[in-house]
Design a protein around this motif. Sequence first.
Motif: not given
Length: 219
Positions: A25-28, A43-44, A55-59, A65-74
């Motif tokens: 998550c830090r690298n993201f 927390k993670l 959690y990161i996108c809400e924080l 960035i959308s959760l789905e985009t973040a998900w695919r990337e990660t």
Amino acid sequence: MSYKGAIFDLDGTVLDSMGLWSNLCRNFLKKHGIDQNLDIDKKLEVLSIRSALKYICELYPQLDISLETAWRETMDEVAEFYREKVQLRPGIMAIMQKLAAENIPAGIVTATEGELVKLALKKVGLQDHFAAGFLSCADLHTSKKHPDVFLMMAEKLQASPSEIIVFEDALYASLTAKNAGFSLAAVCDPSEKNPEDLQKIADWYCRSWEDFPLQVLTK
């Protein structure tokens, strides 16, 4: 005693992979221009990838960035690691071979998504070593904070908790297993912030699986 089954955690226990998870998550965040030294690890540590990213996108709404985009990337990054780079922790193969010699079936209980589990087991050559297969907390929408997933695997192993040894590296999951009546073999991993507490509750505590007393598994 004679064990009738074994349950393994995957990341940090079977696989030398916690370095990836500890920094994921830090690298993201850094990749998207946020470099803050916030203590979010606690927390993670119990979350699946998707839940951690949510959690990161809400924080950090400034990520935009959308959760789905973040998900695919990660997922692409993690899948590449499991497919190409992940290695076994030293000593784990000797334990697997001893279990096989003693006809003790094994299964995996992990927080990691099932598709990643399959990639990792294929990479390290263990895809045929777990007769009971695996249970993914991410796929089941649960957590190892609760005993249900351990008890589900006990059913697959056709044994009671008192007849099963759990191999873990995380304190929170180890506490769950011990409180549910399982024996506990714990290994030190740098990602665990409270190794002294883990050592206190473990039936066997190892700096490396190379130190695990294999005779414990002898009938």
